[in-house]
Design a protein around this motif. Sequence first.
Motif, PDB file in Angstrom:
ATOM      1  N   LEU A   1     -12.268  -3.530  -7.328  1.00  0.00           N
ATOM      2  CA  LEU A   1     -13.409  -4.155  -7.444  1.00  0.00           C
ATOM      3  C   LEU A   1     -14.547  -3.471  -7.742  1.00  0.00           C
ATOM      4  CD1 LEU A   1     -12.965  -6.588  -4.310  1.00  0.00           C
ATOM      5  CD2 LEU A   1     -11.804  -6.984  -6.730  1.00  0.00           C
ATOM      6  N   THR A   2     -15.419  -3.681  -8.481  1.00  0.00           N
ATOM      7  CA  THR A   2     -16.727  -2.942  -8.941  1.00  0.00           C
ATOM      8  C   THR A   2     -17.695  -3.139  -7.831  1.00  0.00           C
ATOM      9  OG1 THR A   2     -16.172  -3.273 -11.359  1.00  0.00           O
ATOM     10  CG2 THR A   2     -18.688  -2.547 -10.721  1.00  0.00           C
ATOM     11  N   MET A   3     -17.959  -2.139  -7.261  1.00  0.00           N
ATOM     12  CA  MET A   3     -19.026  -2.122  -6.139  1.00  0.00           C
ATOM     13  C   MET A   3     -20.181  -3.201  -6.148  1.00  0.00           C
ATOM     14  SD  MET A   3     -20.108   1.024  -3.606  1.00  0.00           S
ATOM     15  CE  MET A   3     -21.030   0.586  -1.938  1.00  0.00           C
ATOM     16  N   THR A   4     -20.998  -2.899  -7.369  1.00  0.00           N
ATOM     17  CA  THR A   4     -22.204  -3.692  -7.562  1.00  0.00           C
ATOM     18  C   THR A   4     -21.885  -5.047  -7.813  1.00  0.00           C
ATOM     19  OG1 THR A   4     -22.475  -2.680  -9.833  1.00  0.00           O
ATOM     20  CG2 THR A   4     -23.538  -1.438  -7.980  1.00  0.00           C
ATOM     21  N   THR A   5     -20.953  -5.580  -8.317  1.00  0.00           N
ATOM     22  CA  THR A   5     -20.334  -6.802  -9.016  1.00  0.00           C
ATOM     23  C   THR A   5     -20.173  -7.814  -7.964  1.00  0.00           C
ATOM     24  OG1 THR A   5     -19.634  -6.037 -10.977  1.00  0.00           O
ATOM     25  CG2 THR A   5     -19.192  -8.066 -10.400  1.00  0.00           C
ATOM     26  N   TRP A   6     -19.372  -7.573  -6.792  1.00  0.00           N
ATOM     27  CA  TRP A   6     -18.947  -8.373  -5.912  1.00  0.00           C
ATOM     28  C   TRP A   6     -20.086  -8.636  -4.781  1.00  0.00           C
ATOM     29  CZ3 TRP A   6     -14.131 -10.677  -6.175  1.00  0.00           C
ATOM     30  CH2 TRP A   6     -13.332 -10.136  -7.141  1.00  0.00           C
ATOM     31  N   PRO A   7     -20.009  -9.939  -4.096  1.00  0.00           N
ATOM     32  CA  PRO A   7     -20.976 -10.307  -3.182  1.00  0.00           C
ATOM     33  C   PRO A   7     -20.566  -9.773  -1.954  1.00  0.00           C
ATOM     34  CG  PRO A   7     -19.621 -12.099  -3.709  1.00  0.00           C
ATOM     35  CD  PRO A   7     -19.173 -10.999  -4.399  1.00  0.00           C
ATOM     36  N   PHE A   8     -20.447  -8.612  -1.645  1.00  0.00           N
ATOM     37  CA  PHE A   8     -20.162  -7.956  -0.141  1.00  0.00           C
ATOM     38  C   PHE A   8     -21.181  -7.040   0.324  1.00  0.00           C
ATOM     39  CE2 PHE A   8     -15.680  -7.865  -2.503  1.00  0.00           C
ATOM     40  CZ  PHE A   8     -15.475  -9.314  -1.721  1.00  0.00           C
ATOM     41  N   GLN A  11     -12.056   9.553 -14.029  1.00  0.00           N
ATOM     42  CA  GLN A  11     -13.713   9.720 -13.862  1.00  0.00           C
ATOM     43  C   GLN A  11     -14.297   8.725 -12.954  1.00  0.00           C
ATOM     44  OE1 GLN A  11     -15.410  12.304 -14.949  1.00  0.00           O
ATOM     45  NE2 GLN A  11     -13.407  12.971 -16.070  1.00  0.00           N
ATOM     46  N   ARG A  12     -13.400   7.749 -12.338  1.00  0.00           N
ATOM     47  CA  ARG A  12     -13.985   6.910 -11.393  1.00  0.00           C
ATOM     48  C   ARG A  12     -13.348   7.088  -9.898  1.00  0.00           C
ATOM     49  NH1 ARG A  12     -12.261   1.277 -14.326  1.00  0.00           N
ATOM     50  NH2 ARG A  12     -13.418   1.650 -16.195  1.00  0.00           N
ATOM     51  N   LEU A  13     -14.266   6.846  -9.072  1.00  0.00           N
ATOM     52  CA  LEU A  13     -13.802   7.071  -7.447  1.00  0.00           C
ATOM     53  C   LEU A  13     -13.556   5.715  -7.041  1.00  0.00           C
ATOM     54  CD1 LEU A  13     -14.458   8.695  -4.912  1.00  0.00           C
ATOM     55  CD2 LEU A  13     -16.671   7.827  -4.756  1.00  0.00           C
ATOM     56  N   LEU A  14     -12.227   6.116  -6.512  1.00  0.00           N
ATOM     57  CA  LEU A  14     -11.651   5.024  -5.680  1.00  0.00           C
ATOM     58  C   LEU A  14     -11.666   4.924  -4.262  1.00  0.00           C
ATOM     59  CD1 LEU A  14      -9.746   2.275  -6.630  1.00  0.00           C
ATOM     60  CD2 LEU A  14      -7.917   3.816  -6.229  1.00  0.00           C
ATOM     61  N   LYS A  15     -12.187   3.631  -3.636  1.00  0.00           N
ATOM     62  CA  LYS A  15     -12.257   3.715  -2.132  1.00  0.00           C
ATOM     63  C   LYS A  15     -11.643   2.413  -1.655  1.00  0.00           C
ATOM     64  CE  LYS A  15     -16.550   6.268  -1.174  1.00  0.00           C
ATOM     65  NZ  LYS A  15     -17.742   6.298  -0.572  1.00  0.00           N
ATOM     66  N   TRP A  16     -10.564   2.651  -0.791  1.00  0.00           N
ATOM     67  CA  TRP A  16     -10.064   1.354  -0.111  1.00  0.00           C
ATOM     68  C   TRP A  16     -10.855   0.835   0.970  1.00  0.00           C
ATOM     69  CZ3 TRP A  16      -5.553   0.362  -2.197  1.00  0.00           C
ATOM     70  CH2 TRP A  16      -4.920   0.880  -3.032  1.00  0.00           C
ATOM     71  N   SER A  17     -10.995  -0.638   1.060  1.00  0.00           N
ATOM     72  CA  SER A  17     -11.737  -1.290   1.706  1.00  0.00           C
ATOM     73  C   SER A  17     -10.923  -1.787   2.777  1.00  0.00           C
ATOM     74  CB  SER A  17     -12.652  -2.202   1.159  1.00  0.00           C
ATOM     75  OG  SER A  17     -13.670  -2.838   2.121  1.00  0.00           O
ATOM     76  N   ALA A  18     -10.946  -1.553   4.058  1.00  0.00           N
ATOM     77  CA  ALA A  18     -10.226  -2.197   5.116  1.00  0.00           C
ATOM     78  C   ALA A  18     -10.730  -3.613   5.119  1.00  0.00           C
ATOM     79  CB  ALA A  18     -10.213  -1.325   6.242  1.00  0.00           C
ATOM     80  N   ASN A  19     -12.146  -3.865   5.358  1.00  0.00           N
ATOM     81  CA  ASN A  19     -12.426  -5.116   5.756  1.00  0.00           C
ATOM     82  C   ASN A  19     -12.029  -6.209   4.758  1.00  0.00           C
ATOM     83  OD1 ASN A  19     -13.678  -4.022   7.811  1.00  0.00           O
ATOM     84  ND2 ASN A  19     -15.846  -4.113   7.253  1.00  0.00           N
ATOM     85  N   LEU A  20     -11.983  -5.667   3.371  1.00  0.00           N
ATOM     86  CA  LEU A  20     -11.467  -6.860   2.337  1.00  0.00           C
ATOM     87  C   LEU A  20     -10.147  -7.005   2.028  1.00  0.00           C
ATOM     88  CD1 LEU A  20     -14.317  -5.769  -0.263  1.00  0.00           C
ATOM     89  CD2 LEU A  20     -14.550  -7.286   1.698  1.00  0.00           C
ATOM     90  N   SER A  21      -9.197  -6.123   2.978  1.00  0.00           N
ATOM     91  CA  SER A  21      -7.866  -6.247   2.573  1.00  0.00           C
ATOM     92  C   SER A  21      -7.231  -7.223   3.501  1.00  0.00           C
ATOM     93  CB  SER A  21      -7.233  -5.163   2.943  1.00  0.00           C
ATOM     94  OG  SER A  21      -7.739  -3.964   2.387  1.00  0.00           O
ATOM     95  N   MET A  22      -5.998  -7.886   2.830  1.00  0.00           N
ATOM     96  CA  MET A  22      -5.479  -9.012   3.668  1.00  0.00           C
ATOM     97  C   MET A  22      -3.970  -8.757   3.642  1.00  0.00           C
ATOM     98  SD  MET A  22      -7.622 -11.676   4.730  1.00  0.00           S
ATOM     99  CE  MET A  22      -6.375 -12.907   4.812  1.00  0.00           C
ATOM    100  N   MET A  23      -3.095  -9.224   4.513  1.00  0.00           N
ATOM    101  CA  MET A  23      -1.829  -9.129   4.533  1.00  0.00           C
ATOM    102  C   MET A  23      -1.171 -10.522   5.038  1.00  0.00           C
ATOM    103  SD  MET A  23       0.609  -6.459   6.623  1.00  0.00           S
ATOM    104  CE  MET A  23      -0.427  -4.864   5.841  1.00  0.00           C
ATOM    105  N   VAL A  24      -0.238 -10.695   4.297  1.00  0.00           N
ATOM    106  CA  VAL A  24       0.669 -12.031   4.986  1.00  0.00           C
ATOM    107  C   VAL A  24       1.986 -11.790   5.321  1.00  0.00           C
ATOM    108  CG1 VAL A  24       1.708 -14.264   4.165  1.00  0.00           C
ATOM    109  CG2 VAL A  24      -0.436 -13.767   2.847  1.00  0.00           C
ATOM    110  N   ILE A  25       2.143 -12.272   6.701  1.00  0.00           N
ATOM    111  CA  ILE A  25       3.514 -11.659   7.358  1.00  0.00           C
ATOM    112  C   ILE A  25       3.985 -12.910   7.968  1.00  0.00           C
ATOM    113  CG2 ILE A  25       4.154 -10.561   9.271  1.00  0.00           C
ATOM    114  CD1 ILE A  25       1.696  -8.747   9.394  1.00  0.00           C
ATOM    115  N   GLY A  26       5.375 -12.962   7.470  1.00  0.00           N
ATOM    116  CA  GLY A  26       6.345 -14.041   7.670  1.00  0.00           C
ATOM    117  C   GLY A  26       6.884 -13.782   9.286  1.00  0.00           C
ATOM    118  N   TYR A  27       6.778 -14.720  10.126  1.00  0.00           N
ATOM    119  CA  TYR A  27       7.473 -14.499  11.603  1.00  0.00           C
ATOM    120  C   TYR A  27       7.815 -15.609  12.118  1.00  0.00           C
ATOM    121  CZ  TYR A  27       8.058 -12.524  16.348  1.00  0.00           C
ATOM    122  OH  TYR A  27       8.149 -12.390  17.505  1.00  0.00           O
TER     123      TYR A  27
END
Length: 772
Positions: free
Chosen positions: A521-528, A568-584
């Motif tokens: 996601l481009t940092m300046t485009t998304w409404p976070f 040439q791009r800087l990639l950062k991983w955002s924990a707050n925006l990450s989701m995981m689906v777990i079957g249990y």
Amino acid sequence: MMHPRKTKIRIPQNTSNDLNFDEVLTLLQDAIDKIFNDDVGVLSFEKLYHAIYTQVRGGQSEKIYKEVKTYVVKKLDKIQTNLFAQHLNNEKKLSDLEMLKTVANMWEKLCYKFKIISDLMIYLDKVYSKENRKLELYDLFLELFKNTILNKMVLEINKILLKTINKVRDLKVGKMPSDTTIDEAECIEIWKIIISMMELIEDGKGNYFLNRSETYLIEETASYYKNIDLSNNLSLKEYLKKVTAFKEIEFTLDTLFLNSDTSTKITSSLDEVLIMDKITYRLPTFVRQCANDNDTKLLQELYSLSSQTKFRLNVINAIKLCLNDDLSACTVDTTIRKRSTIAFKWCSCILEIYQAFEKLLNDIDFDDIDLSENEQTNVNKASVIIRSVFSKYLALESSLKTEMISLYLDTYSKTLRDENGTPSSKKNLDKCIKLLPLLSEKDLFESLYKQYLSKRLLQKTSTLKHEKWMVKKIKEQMGTFFTSKFEGMLRDIQTSEDMLKVYKNNYGDKLFDIEYTPNVLTMTTWPFNHDNSLTDGNTLEENKITLPDKLEEMQDNFEKCYKKKYDQRLLKWSANLSMMVIGYQFEKSYHELALPLYSALIFLLFQENDSLTFDEMSNYTKIPEKELTRHLISLAVAPRNRILKKFPLTKTISGDHQFSINESFTHPSRSVKIHIINATATAINPKPTSSTSSVEESLHRERLQTLNTAVVRVMKAHRKLLFNELLEKSIELMKDRFTVTASMLTKSINNLVSKEYLQRDPDSKDLIYYLP
């Protein structure tokens, strides 16, 4: 009727034995007597012409002109006296039609006599009348007729003329006629002669009919139809049928004996008395009837009933009133708990009204009416009418209605799971999107739509193809600038899908049967909130959060793949925006749990542990303490989805508190989305809060920045302005984005004063200067 024509003048060959003036005058008077007595056959025209010629040659032109004028006046006086005596005689009094017939016959005979006399004296006209700018004799006789006879009888002629016309009208409109024996064809022929007589005679700058009879005829015609009873109990169809019939009857009758201008004026007067006076107050009722029956044809007949702009605007205003009443009945039902249901119900209501009125009005011909000063010629007038009412309606409680529209689009978009969507669904979305230009707070819609779009894209609750179609439709209505960030978000998702394909081609054997979907996601485009999401210790690298080995390897591989393509791009991983689906598999049911990354990491710890303390989970995951507390409260304390058990069962969390999987958890749905409480929530009040307030705060900042830019632009152009002048210009400049208020402008001015862009006048705070 005979009309003057050019006659060739012949000079008499024998000019001997000329008569003196008195003899010529006697001869001439005797000739006039015989002409008026219809005894023309005994006259010697050559002798008369020769006598007049010699007198004119002898310089007696003026005397002859005056004597002829005086003698003709006497003859006309006698005719007028006899005519009046005949009309007023009780024993032999003429009927109205006989009186008009007598006047018509008299006129035709007089025209013939005037023509003979003027032909006899043609040499006098040539030598004397034209050169001395006197009326030629034929015109003089018409003037004498006007002054001697017509002026004295015009009122009586007008009354009699109207009475006979009304008798014919009675027969045609179905009233009880006062005279059933009247002959319409004979009347029309007589009326034509009378009207043409008046139109031939000059009177001031116009003709006699125009100045002395037309207004009377128009007013009395209006009075005749005004007295016709049109019951209020008539339906619209019955009313239109009667009024149309009256207008057609009158127009057909008028064109048989009146000129086109007068006929048009009478038709306009009928519009006033039959329509404006009798129907205007009933227009809302009639329009409502047409709307309820969806009767376009009947509404067109009502609109076309009068050609007057005033009436047609009244019909349009009645349409607007009817539409506004229907819209006012569509209220936002706040008693419903689920806001998406509220939005769907309200938007469906107003869109149904929009469609109904669009269907009703689209085939109505409004092309003759100017509805707006800035109106484009190619704009559908029906659309202008509908949109003007919707615009005013949406301006009331604008923030709430803007939110409802954005939520409706979001809700509807989530229902379109397939690639194409049903035609009816897309049609409904298209209708809703057409309302966007009518919103007074377009920037609020933009902000809300970005929020909803981001969730749909990241949570895969809609297809990319559908979202592209949506953005295209919004772009058609709002322009390229408005949708630039939406398009940027779509590009990011497309780029992410392309990168995932590249990643699977290179590392497909290392996915460990995990469905891995990275989003770049481009940092300046998304409404976070970028301060919280991607900075201040919320990236995976800076926190050094411990991921399961498989996830760690997959993340590293994707990063290598991405940097290989975009070095040439800087990639950062955002924990707050990450989701995981777990079957249990719980004791009673199997569920797929949609969890934020931190919650998922907590839940995965129990693959190898039956229970863990808060301190142990903190050591295993390296999740920041505040975030760990927030997620544990959501998983174990919040009442809705307790997938973990906590011991002791308190609303506070300490380091030695034990946590384990709540095996007895159950839910009516297979898929369960776990909501996390807001960062400002506490253990005492563990309820997730809406992001509306953060959107409003962000929107307020954006509006202030936008307004600051606009104010600087205005002040730079004008150098100095009063507060109210600046407010007016700011409102006009920002009208396509949001409504500027006085308080907003005051904050903007204070902000710009502090930054030394503006300065207030020391003696008058309302006067503002631009500082170059």
